[in-house]
Design a protein around this motif. Structure first.
Motif, PDB file in Angstrom:
ATOM      1  N   ASP A  62       0.898  -1.143   0.011  1.00 10.00           N
ATOM      2  CA  ASP A  62       0.045  -0.004  -0.035  1.00 10.00           C
ATOM      3  C   ASP A  62       0.841   1.216   0.174  1.00 10.00           C
ATOM      4  O   ASP A  62       1.749   1.268   0.682  1.00 10.00           O
ATOM      5  CB  ASP A  62      -0.896  -0.030   1.352  1.00 10.00           C
ATOM      6  CG  ASP A  62      -1.960  -1.020   1.288  1.00 10.00           C
ATOM      7  OD1 ASP A  62      -2.120  -1.748   0.383  1.00 10.00           O
ATOM      8  OD2 ASP A  62      -2.491  -1.171   2.358  1.00 10.00           O
ATOM      9  N   GLY A  63       0.625   2.127  -0.763  1.00  8.49           N
ATOM     10  CA  GLY A  63       1.452   3.450  -0.917  1.00  8.49           C
ATOM     11  C   GLY A  63       1.312   4.142  -2.295  1.00  8.49           C
ATOM     12  O   GLY A  63       0.046   4.555  -2.465  1.00  8.49           O
ATOM     13  N   TYR A  64       2.253   4.731  -2.896  1.00  9.63           N
ATOM     14  CA  TYR A  64       1.995   5.616  -3.785  1.00  9.63           C
ATOM     15  C   TYR A  64       2.991   5.153  -5.007  1.00  9.63           C
ATOM     16  O   TYR A  64       4.070   4.708  -4.786  1.00  9.63           O
ATOM     17  CB  TYR A  64       2.534   6.973  -3.463  1.00  9.63           C
ATOM     18  CG  TYR A  64       1.675   7.661  -2.190  1.00  9.63           C
ATOM     19  CD1 TYR A  64       0.697   8.241  -2.452  1.00  9.63           C
ATOM     20  CD2 TYR A  64       2.267   7.265  -0.997  1.00  9.63           C
ATOM     21  CE1 TYR A  64      -0.239   8.885  -1.344  1.00  9.63           C
ATOM     22  CE2 TYR A  64       1.460   7.735   0.166  1.00  9.63           C
ATOM     23  CZ  TYR A  64       0.296   8.582  -0.219  1.00  9.63           C
ATOM     24  OH  TYR A  64      -0.623   8.901   0.787  1.00  9.63           O
ATOM     25  N   THR A  83      -6.472   7.573  -7.368  1.00  9.58           N
ATOM     26  CA  THR A  83      -5.962   6.277  -6.505  1.00  9.58           C
ATOM     27  C   THR A  83      -6.327   5.065  -7.691  1.00  9.58           C
ATOM     28  O   THR A  83      -7.206   4.999  -8.154  1.00  9.58           O
ATOM     29  CB  THR A  83      -6.967   6.245  -5.353  1.00  9.58           C
ATOM     30  OG1 THR A  83      -6.685   7.432  -4.645  1.00  9.58           O
ATOM     31  CG2 THR A  83      -7.011   5.160  -4.716  1.00  9.58           C
ATOM     32  N   ARG A 101      -2.149   7.144  -5.614  1.00 14.76           N
ATOM     33  CA  ARG A 101      -2.214   6.320  -4.462  1.00 14.76           C
ATOM     34  C   ARG A 101      -2.493   5.021  -5.115  1.00 14.76           C
ATOM     35  O   ARG A 101      -3.249   4.869  -6.167  1.00 14.76           O
ATOM     36  CB  ARG A 101      -3.463   6.818  -3.600  1.00 14.76           C
ATOM     37  CG  ARG A 101      -3.398   7.848  -3.039  1.00 14.76           C
ATOM     38  CD  ARG A 101      -4.584   8.354  -2.093  1.00 14.76           C
ATOM     39  NE  ARG A 101      -4.722   9.654  -1.734  1.00 14.76           N
ATOM     40  CZ  ARG A 101      -5.303  10.595  -2.368  1.00 14.76           C
ATOM     41  NH1 ARG A 101      -6.042  10.283  -3.457  1.00 14.76           N
ATOM     42  NH2 ARG A 101      -5.450  11.782  -2.132  1.00 14.76           N
ATOM     43  N   PHE A 103      -2.821   0.437  -3.983  1.00 14.88           N
ATOM     44  CA  PHE A 103      -3.095  -0.372  -2.955  1.00 14.88           C
ATOM     45  C   PHE A 103      -2.379  -1.959  -3.367  1.00 14.88           C
ATOM     46  O   PHE A 103      -2.162  -2.326  -4.559  1.00 14.88           O
ATOM     47  CB  PHE A 103      -4.450  -0.795  -2.640  1.00 14.88           C
ATOM     48  CG  PHE A 103      -5.251   0.451  -2.029  1.00 14.88           C
ATOM     49  CD1 PHE A 103      -5.334   0.578  -0.656  1.00 14.88           C
ATOM     50  CD2 PHE A 103      -5.751   1.160  -2.843  1.00 14.88           C
ATOM     51  CE1 PHE A 103      -5.715   1.675  -0.055  1.00 14.88           C
ATOM     52  CE2 PHE A 103      -6.199   2.686  -2.191  1.00 14.88           C
ATOM     53  CZ  PHE A 103      -6.445   2.695  -0.979  1.00 14.88           C
ATOM     54  N   PRO A 117       6.223   2.946  -0.125  1.00 12.72           N
ATOM     55  CA  PRO A 117       5.260   2.571   1.107  1.00 12.72           C
ATOM     56  C   PRO A 117       4.703   3.508   1.578  1.00 12.72           C
ATOM     57  O   PRO A 117       5.334   4.940   2.003  1.00 12.72           O
ATOM     58  CB  PRO A 117       6.020   1.787   2.017  1.00 12.72           C
ATOM     59  CG  PRO A 117       7.612   1.259   1.024  1.00 12.72           C
ATOM     60  CD  PRO A 117       7.601   2.282   0.117  1.00 12.72           C
ATOM     61  N   LEU A 118       3.680   3.377   2.232  1.00 17.07           N
ATOM     62  CA  LEU A 118       2.873   4.321   3.125  1.00 17.07           C
ATOM     63  C   LEU A 118       3.869   5.086   4.422  1.00 17.07           C
ATOM     64  O   LEU A 118       3.700   6.260   4.478  1.00 17.07           O
ATOM     65  CB  LEU A 118       1.703   3.900   3.604  1.00 17.07           C
ATOM     66  CG  LEU A 118       0.274   3.619   2.791  1.00 17.07           C
ATOM     67  CD1 LEU A 118      -0.823   3.185   3.444  1.00 17.07           C
ATOM     68  CD2 LEU A 118      -0.205   4.989   2.167  1.00 17.07           C
ATOM     69  N   GLU A 119       4.512   4.029   4.936  1.00 24.24           N
ATOM     70  CA  GLU A 119       5.183   4.405   6.151  1.00 24.24           C
ATOM     71  C   GLU A 119       6.484   5.244   5.564  1.00 24.24           C
ATOM     72  O   GLU A 119       6.998   5.966   6.737  1.00 24.24           O
ATOM     73  CB  GLU A 119       5.908   3.151   6.361  1.00 24.24           C
ATOM     74  CG  GLU A 119       5.043   2.151   6.960  1.00 24.24           C
ATOM     75  CD  GLU A 119       4.223   1.237   6.057  1.00 24.24           C
ATOM     76  OE1 GLU A 119       3.281   0.518   6.396  1.00 24.24           O
ATOM     77  OE2 GLU A 119       4.718   1.464   5.057  1.00 24.24           O
ATOM     78  N   SER A 122       4.065  11.003   3.018  1.00 24.80           N
ATOM     79  CA  SER A 122       2.855  11.435   3.624  1.00 24.80           C
ATOM     80  C   SER A 122       2.324  12.365   2.629  1.00 24.80           C
ATOM     81  O   SER A 122       2.869  12.732   1.578  1.00 24.80           O
ATOM     82  CB  SER A 122       3.308  12.443   4.941  1.00 24.80           C
ATOM     83  OG  SER A 122       4.358  13.302   4.518  1.00 24.80           O
ATOM     84  N   GLU A 123       1.354  13.173   2.753  1.00 21.96           N
ATOM     85  CA  GLU A 123       0.648  14.080   1.886  1.00 21.96           C
ATOM     86  C   GLU A 123       0.352  15.462   2.533  1.00 21.96           C
ATOM     87  O   GLU A 123       0.308  15.500   3.533  1.00 21.96           O
ATOM     88  CB  GLU A 123      -0.849  13.419   1.635  1.00 21.96           C
ATOM     89  CG  GLU A 123      -0.897  12.349   0.776  1.00 21.96           C
ATOM     90  CD  GLU A 123      -2.360  11.762   0.342  1.00 21.96           C
ATOM     91  OE1 GLU A 123      -3.334  12.612   0.294  1.00 21.96           O
ATOM     92  OE2 GLU A 123      -2.643  10.582   0.264  1.00 21.96           O
ATOM     93  N   LEU A 128       2.429  14.638  -2.723  1.00 21.16           N
ATOM     94  CA  LEU A 128       3.327  13.388  -2.035  1.00 21.16           C
ATOM     95  C   LEU A 128       4.619  13.997  -1.201  1.00 21.16           C
ATOM     96  O   LEU A 128       5.364  14.765  -2.202  1.00 21.16           O
ATOM     97  CB  LEU A 128       3.358  12.225  -2.900  1.00 21.16           C
ATOM     98  CG  LEU A 128       4.533  11.293  -2.743  1.00 21.16           C
ATOM     99  CD1 LEU A 128       3.721  10.562  -1.495  1.00 21.16           C
ATOM    100  CD2 LEU A 128       4.778  10.326  -3.876  1.00 21.16           C
TER     101      LEU A 128
END
Length: 412
Positions: A62-64, A83, A101, A103, A117-119, A122-123, A128
């Protein structure tokens, strides 16, 4: 003609296994089963992948997703243009200088080559923000990178396990060619036996062997027929054996195969037209074992001693079932362990006994405790056992720390 006791020397265990295996041949009948019904069955032929997997390039996180070159030399902010979800119906294109975005499992859009990754992001105000610069290709699962087209998914002779079900399902395979399950009849012989749960007479015991052998055969993938309890009389036993030979690939009996005057299996088997191929094995417990054939049906007569019947199944019947199923029989007690006990052994017969795992040695081998010392007939020690261990026929004993061969029950 029945041989006399004096003219039937004990057969060593390795020879006995060869004799047992010579009584059976691989079944040739193939059945086409729905995938959900194939668990525990034996694959009849190699099943190859018709396509490569993954089917399409997708995100591992999950991420960008972005185009690495759009970050420039110093990174920078990328506007988030939308997305992409897993299972997206239509292909998408990544706009130049933007991110999307995404998944896990979603298809990578055209033009994208990297997933952050999401971690690690941030937005902020629709853009991004990255905490570090990603490497090109990070967190991307390329089409065909897991499994090439034509790869063998399940090989012929493999007993189908849950992981095979999952792999076949992932490849879109809904039906599986399997070898017909061996038909095994399990019966007990003895006037002293009462069925489990039934009232027993003054000198009777409950029949433990038949339920146990049925369970063992079912666990090995067989279609099992309960042959019931037969009396210690040659004529009715002979008729029953003759009837069973028309329906079974293998008949497993327990009891009535030793030298006692009330042990009718061998004469009943011969009277039914059976041919005895081997008798009396140099193993403890379990010396009075009979191997033979009646027409196209193999017969293995195990002792009435419950522990001996259990041992005999693992030594001989399990190998016969494997061959019937089209699998290569695996050696018995092929794993190494260290003895956590000392024991003097009288040379002459290979001894098999239940063991419990105590822990692991400094060299990584299991350390085993012997169970059931001085008791050979009861099944009670097996309830605590993790497997069976072996002492060779000519060994004089075991010292603490010696290497042992053992058969963990989880090995099948």
């Amino acid at each position: 003609m029945l041989s006399s006791p004096n003219s039937s020397p004990l057969i060593d265990v390795a020879t006995a296994r060869e004799i047992a295996l010579s009584q059976v041949e691989a079944l040739e009948e193939v059945r086409d089963l729905a995938l959900g019904a194939a668990l525990g069955q034996v694959c009849a032929r190699d099943i190859a992948a018709s396509v490569a997997m993954p089917f399409f390039t997708n995100s591992a996180m999950d991420g960008y997703t972005l185009r690495a070159e759009d970050l420039g030399e110093a990174g920078g902010l990328l506007p988030i243009a939308g997305t992409i979800a897993a299972g997206a119906a239509d292909p998408q294109i990544l706009p130049r200088g933007a991110a999307l975005r995404i998944f896990t499992g979603a298809p990578l859009p055209e033009g994208a080559d990297t997933v952050v990754p999401l971690e690690e992001a941030s937005e902020a105000e629709g853009a991004l923000v990255l905490t570090s610069r990603p490497e090109r290709g990070a967190n991307v699962r390329l089409a065909g990178s897991d499994q090439p087209m034509g790869a063998c998914l399940v090989a012929r002779g493999t007993r189908i396990a849950p992981q095979h079900i999952g792999l076949l399902a992932a490849n879109g395979i809904g039906r599986v060619p399997v070898v017909r399950a061996p038909r095994v009849v399990v019966l007990s012989s003895g006037d002293e036996l009462a069925a489990p749960g039934a009232a027993r007479g003054h000198a009777q015991i409950h029949d433990a062997n038949r339920p146990m052998l049925i369970a063992l055969a079912e666990a090995a993938g067989c279609e099992v027929i309960d042959g019931g309890i037969l009396p210690d009389e040659v004529e009715p036993l002979s008729r029953r054996l003759a009837d069973l030979s028309a329906t079974a690939d293998l008949v497993l009996s327990s009891g009535g195969v030793s030298l006692g005057g009330r042990d009718p299996f061998r004469p009943a088997f011969v009277a039914a037209g059976g041919e005895i191929a081997g008798w009396r094995v140099a193993v403890k417990p379990g010396k009075p074992v009979v191997f033979g054939r009646l027409g196209a049906t193999a017969f293995t007569g195990l002792p009435g001693n419950p522990m001996a019947a259990f041992v005999g199944f693992h030594l001989f019947a399990l190998a016969q079932i494997a061959r019937l199923s089209g699998r290569a029989p695996t050696p018995f007690a092929a794993f190494k362990a260290r003895a956590g006990f000392s024991w003097r052994h009288s040379p002459g017969r290979q001894e098999v006994f239940p063991v419990r795992r105590l822990g692991t040695s400094a060299t990584g081998l299991p350390v085993l405790e012997r169970l059931g010392i001085g008791v050979s007939a009861t099944l009670f020690p097996l309830a605590e056992a993790d497997g069976l261990a072996v002492i060779p026929a000519m060994s004089e004993g075991v010292a603490r720390g010696d290497i042992l061969n053992w058969h963990p029950f989880c090995a099948g």
